[in-house]
Motif scaffolding. Structure first.
Motif, PDB file in Angstrom:
ATOM      1  N   ARG A 238      30.668  60.468  23.156  1.00  0.00           N
ATOM      2  CA  ARG A 238      31.705  61.496  23.066  1.00  0.00           C
ATOM      3  C   ARG A 238      32.385  61.466  21.700  1.00  0.00           C
ATOM      4  O   ARG A 238      32.700  62.506  21.125  1.00  0.00           O
ATOM      5  CB  ARG A 238      32.731  61.307  24.193  1.00  0.00           C
ATOM      6  CG  ARG A 238      32.204  61.676  25.569  1.00  0.00           C
ATOM      7  CD  ARG A 238      33.340  61.835  26.563  1.00  0.00           C
ATOM      8  NE  ARG A 238      33.990  60.557  26.840  1.00  0.00           N
ATOM      9  CZ  ARG A 238      33.596  59.709  27.790  1.00  0.00           C
ATOM     10  NH1 ARG A 238      32.549  60.001  28.546  1.00  0.00           N
ATOM     11  NH2 ARG A 238      34.234  58.586  28.004  1.00  0.00           N
ATOM     12  N   GLN A 239      32.617  60.261  21.187  1.00  0.00           N
ATOM     13  CA  GLN A 239      33.236  60.139  19.873  1.00  0.00           C
ATOM     14  C   GLN A 239      32.321  60.655  18.775  1.00  0.00           C
ATOM     15  O   GLN A 239      32.775  61.313  17.828  1.00  0.00           O
ATOM     16  CB  GLN A 239      33.615  58.681  19.604  1.00  0.00           C
ATOM     17  CG  GLN A 239      34.767  58.188  20.467  1.00  0.00           C
ATOM     18  CD  GLN A 239      35.117  56.737  20.188  1.00  0.00           C
ATOM     19  OE1 GLN A 239      34.540  56.121  19.301  1.00  0.00           O
ATOM     20  NE2 GLN A 239      36.047  56.205  20.944  1.00  0.00           N
ATOM     21  N   VAL A 240      31.036  60.382  18.885  1.00  0.00           N
ATOM     22  CA  VAL A 240      30.079  60.879  17.901  1.00  0.00           C
ATOM     23  C   VAL A 240      30.078  62.405  17.894  1.00  0.00           C
ATOM     24  O   VAL A 240      30.096  63.040  16.825  1.00  0.00           O
ATOM     25  CB  VAL A 240      28.665  60.339  18.195  1.00  0.00           C
ATOM     26  CG1 VAL A 240      27.621  61.057  17.340  1.00  0.00           C
ATOM     27  CG2 VAL A 240      28.604  58.834  17.940  1.00  0.00           C
ATOM     28  N   GLU A 241      30.079  63.001  19.080  1.00  0.00           N
ATOM     29  CA  GLU A 241      30.062  64.461  19.158  1.00  0.00           C
ATOM     30  C   GLU A 241      31.371  65.060  18.644  1.00  0.00           C
ATOM     31  O   GLU A 241      31.369  66.094  17.963  1.00  0.00           O
ATOM     32  CB  GLU A 241      29.812  64.903  20.603  1.00  0.00           C
ATOM     33  CG  GLU A 241      29.762  66.408  20.807  1.00  0.00           C
ATOM     34  CD  GLU A 241      28.653  67.091  20.012  1.00  0.00           C
ATOM     35  OE1 GLU A 241      28.766  68.310  19.755  1.00  0.00           O
ATOM     36  OE2 GLU A 241      27.677  66.399  19.629  1.00  0.00           O
ATOM     37  N   ALA A 242      32.496  64.400  18.938  1.00  0.00           N
ATOM     38  CA  ALA A 242      33.785  64.892  18.456  1.00  0.00           C
ATOM     39  C   ALA A 242      33.884  64.756  16.942  1.00  0.00           C
ATOM     40  O   ALA A 242      34.484  65.590  16.262  1.00  0.00           O
ATOM     41  CB  ALA A 242      34.926  64.133  19.126  1.00  0.00           C
ATOM     42  N   ARG A 243      33.290  63.706  16.419  1.00  0.00           N
ATOM     43  CA  ARG A 243      33.342  63.432  14.981  1.00  0.00           C
ATOM     44  C   ARG A 243      32.401  64.344  14.199  1.00  0.00           C
ATOM     45  O   ARG A 243      32.751  64.833  13.120  1.00  0.00           O
ATOM     46  CB  ARG A 243      32.961  61.961  14.770  1.00  0.00           C
ATOM     47  CG  ARG A 243      33.146  61.393  13.377  1.00  0.00           C
ATOM     48  CD  ARG A 243      32.891  59.893  13.452  1.00  0.00           C
ATOM     49  NE  ARG A 243      33.114  59.244  12.173  1.00  0.00           N
ATOM     50  CZ  ARG A 243      32.148  58.888  11.331  1.00  0.00           C
ATOM     51  NH1 ARG A 243      30.894  59.174  11.628  1.00  0.00           N
ATOM     52  NH2 ARG A 243      32.417  58.264  10.201  1.00  0.00           N
ATOM     53  N   ASP A 244      31.198  64.555  14.737  1.00  0.00           N
ATOM     54  CA  ASP A 244      30.171  65.374  14.080  1.00  0.00           C
ATOM     55  C   ASP A 244      29.549  66.314  15.099  1.00  0.00           C
ATOM     56  O   ASP A 244      28.427  66.076  15.564  1.00  0.00           O
ATOM     57  CB  ASP A 244      29.086  64.484  13.457  1.00  0.00           C
ATOM     58  CG  ASP A 244      29.623  63.573  12.367  1.00  0.00           C
ATOM     59  OD1 ASP A 244      30.214  64.102  11.410  1.00  0.00           O
ATOM     60  OD2 ASP A 244      29.447  62.345  12.477  1.00  0.00           O
ATOM     61  N   PRO A 245      30.237  67.389  15.472  1.00  0.00           N
ATOM     62  CA  PRO A 245      29.745  68.278  16.530  1.00  0.00           C
ATOM     63  C   PRO A 245      28.365  68.854  16.217  1.00  0.00           C
ATOM     64  O   PRO A 245      28.155  69.454  15.166  1.00  0.00           O
ATOM     65  CB  PRO A 245      30.802  69.388  16.581  1.00  0.00           C
ATOM     66  CG  PRO A 245      32.034  68.775  15.988  1.00  0.00           C
ATOM     67  CD  PRO A 245      31.538  67.831  14.941  1.00  0.00           C
ATOM     68  N   GLY A 246      27.447  68.632  17.150  1.00  0.00           N
ATOM     69  CA  GLY A 246      26.119  69.221  17.038  1.00  0.00           C
ATOM     70  C   GLY A 246      25.219  68.640  15.976  1.00  0.00           C
ATOM     71  O   GLY A 246      24.114  69.158  15.753  1.00  0.00           O
ATOM     72  N   VAL A 247      25.630  67.559  15.323  1.00  0.00           N
ATOM     73  CA  VAL A 247      24.855  67.021  14.202  1.00  0.00           C
ATOM     74  C   VAL A 247      23.687  66.162  14.677  1.00  0.00           C
ATOM     75  O   VAL A 247      22.597  66.188  14.086  1.00  0.00           O
ATOM     76  CB  VAL A 247      25.764  66.209  13.258  1.00  0.00           C
ATOM     77  CG1 VAL A 247      24.940  65.447  12.217  1.00  0.00           C
ATOM     78  CG2 VAL A 247      26.759  67.133  12.567  1.00  0.00           C
ATOM     79  N   PHE A 248      23.882  65.399  15.763  1.00  0.00           N
ATOM     80  CA  PHE A 248      22.859  64.459  16.214  1.00  0.00           C
ATOM     81  C   PHE A 248      22.244  64.878  17.543  1.00  0.00           C
ATOM     82  O   PHE A 248      22.955  65.282  18.470  1.00  0.00           O
ATOM     83  CB  PHE A 248      23.441  63.046  16.360  1.00  0.00           C
ATOM     84  CG  PHE A 248      23.779  62.395  15.047  1.00  0.00           C
ATOM     85  CD1 PHE A 248      22.801  61.750  14.306  1.00  0.00           C
ATOM     86  CD2 PHE A 248      25.065  62.442  14.552  1.00  0.00           C
ATOM     87  CE1 PHE A 248      23.104  61.161  13.097  1.00  0.00           C
ATOM     88  CE2 PHE A 248      25.384  61.849  13.341  1.00  0.00           C
ATOM     89  CZ  PHE A 248      24.400  61.209  12.616  1.00  0.00           C
ATOM     90  N   ARG A 249      20.936  64.754  17.620  1.00  0.00           N
ATOM     91  CA  ARG A 249      20.239  64.837  18.898  1.00  0.00           C
ATOM     92  C   ARG A 249      20.059  63.411  19.417  1.00  0.00           C
ATOM     93  O   ARG A 249      19.640  62.531  18.656  1.00  0.00           O
ATOM     94  CB  ARG A 249      18.867  65.503  18.734  1.00  0.00           C
ATOM     95  CG  ARG A 249      18.127  65.682  20.068  1.00  0.00           C
ATOM     96  CD  ARG A 249      16.805  66.411  19.913  1.00  0.00           C
ATOM     97  NE  ARG A 249      15.797  65.573  19.277  1.00  0.00           N
ATOM     98  CZ  ARG A 249      15.360  65.714  18.044  1.00  0.00           C
ATOM     99  NH1 ARG A 249      15.863  66.686  17.276  1.00  0.00           N
ATOM    100  NH2 ARG A 249      14.436  64.921  17.540  1.00  0.00           N
ATOM    101  N   VAL A 250      20.388  63.180  20.670  1.00  0.00           N
ATOM    102  CA  VAL A 250      20.348  61.826  21.227  1.00  0.00           C
ATOM    103  C   VAL A 250      19.321  61.773  22.350  1.00  0.00           C
ATOM    104  O   VAL A 250      19.345  62.591  23.271  1.00  0.00           O
ATOM    105  CB  VAL A 250      21.729  61.399  21.763  1.00  0.00           C
ATOM    106  CG1 VAL A 250      21.684  59.959  22.252  1.00  0.00           C
ATOM    107  CG2 VAL A 250      22.792  61.557  20.682  1.00  0.00           C
ATOM    108  N   GLU A 251      18.430  60.796  22.263  1.00  0.00           N
ATOM    109  CA  GLU A 251      17.429  60.590  23.304  1.00  0.00           C
ATOM    110  C   GLU A 251      17.535  59.165  23.819  1.00  0.00           C
ATOM    111  O   GLU A 251      17.594  58.224  23.025  1.00  0.00           O
ATOM    112  CB  GLU A 251      16.024  60.836  22.755  1.00  0.00           C
ATOM    113  CG  GLU A 251      15.806  62.220  22.152  1.00  0.00           C
ATOM    114  CD  GLU A 251      14.449  62.308  21.481  1.00  0.00           C
ATOM    115  OE1 GLU A 251      13.439  62.100  22.186  1.00  0.00           O
ATOM    116  OE2 GLU A 251      14.408  62.582  20.277  1.00  0.00           O
TER     117      GLU A 251
END
Length: 267
Positions: A238-251
């Protein structure tokens, strides 16, 4: 880098906490970038140069300004006390060595040499921050003649300008009892054999999220890294998405019960 500091007033106590929190963020982000560089030298040499360049930029924008801010705000007050004069002289010498290592990292002739210089920089910087937390800050904060809060007034480089993250203890507790991918990830079986890896299990809790953020910041567009975690890291996601919205795809590559492996790909 944890110690108990007795401050002369509540404002100084808050200033100590702010500086120590900023130190933890700097150490964590540096450690994440260095770990990714060292691992990339063996696993993904093609990405090592981008990681090195990002590490140099981080040092120039964060570490060096932090050192200069210390020299202008903290060190003169401490140097004025008899008991700290030699200590501060030594800290200033370490600043010069840190700058030399950043220069060596910038001009390293090979990825392997860059990784060596980066590791030396990490070790020195962590030791340097420990001395500040355990020796310099307590001495200044305990002095009734010096106001640490006033010394640090407006010093962005020392107190940090980043949004406060939820506490590591809360994140760990929530992550250990949560399940599922939490949305925003593609659950697949991507081949991560040659992708740099960060094993967060070996990172102290106080530095863990900052270390992950530093490593993620080092990932270039189109490239990836693997995170190894001791639990499903939902608060971190959640922190990663809040920090960089839409930047990373996570598998999710592995889903427990003792180890979680996640592949982060920068879009």
């Amino acid at each position: 880098m944890s110690t108990v500091t007795f401050a002369s007033d509540p404002q100084d106590a808050q200033a100590v906490e702010a500086v120590e929190a900023h130190h933890a963020r700097l150490a964590g982000e540096l450690g994440g970038r260095v770990t990714l560089l060292i691992d990339a030298v063996d696993r993904d040499p093609a990405s090592a140069e981008d990681i090195r360049a990002g590490l140099v930029t981080f040092c120039e924008r964060e570490l060096v300004p932090h050192a200069l801010a210390e020299e202008s705000a903290l060190y003169p007050a401490a140097h004025g006390t008899v008991e700290a004069r030699l200590l501060i002289d030594g800290m200033l010498a370490e600043h010069r060595r840190i700058a030399e290592l950043v220069d060596a990292l910038r001009t390293a002739p090979s990825p392997a040499r860059a990784a060596s210089d980066a590791r030396a920089l990490q070790v020195l910087f962590e030791e340097h921050l420990s001395k500040e937390n355990e020796l310099v800050l307590p001495l200044i904060a305990a002095s009734p003649d010096i106001s640490l809060a006033e010394l640090l007034g407006g010093m962005h480089e020392l107190l940090g300008g980043h949004a406060h993250l939820e506490s590591e203890a809360e994140s760990e507790a929530e992550g250990e009892k949560s399940g599922g991918c939490g949305g925003g990830c593609g659950c697949g079986g991507s081949d991560e054999a040659d992708v740099p890896e960060l094993d967060a299990r070996a990172v102290p809790h106080a530095l863990r999220h900052a270390t992950v953020f530093g490593a993620l910041d080092a990932v270039a567009p189109g490239r990836a890294m693997v995170l190894v975690a001791p639990h499903d890291p939902l608060p971190l996601l959640r922190q990663v998405e809040a920090r960089d919205p839409g930047v990373f795809r996570v598998e999710y590559v592995e889903r427990g019960p003792e180890t979680w492996r996640l592949l982060f790909t920068r879009r």
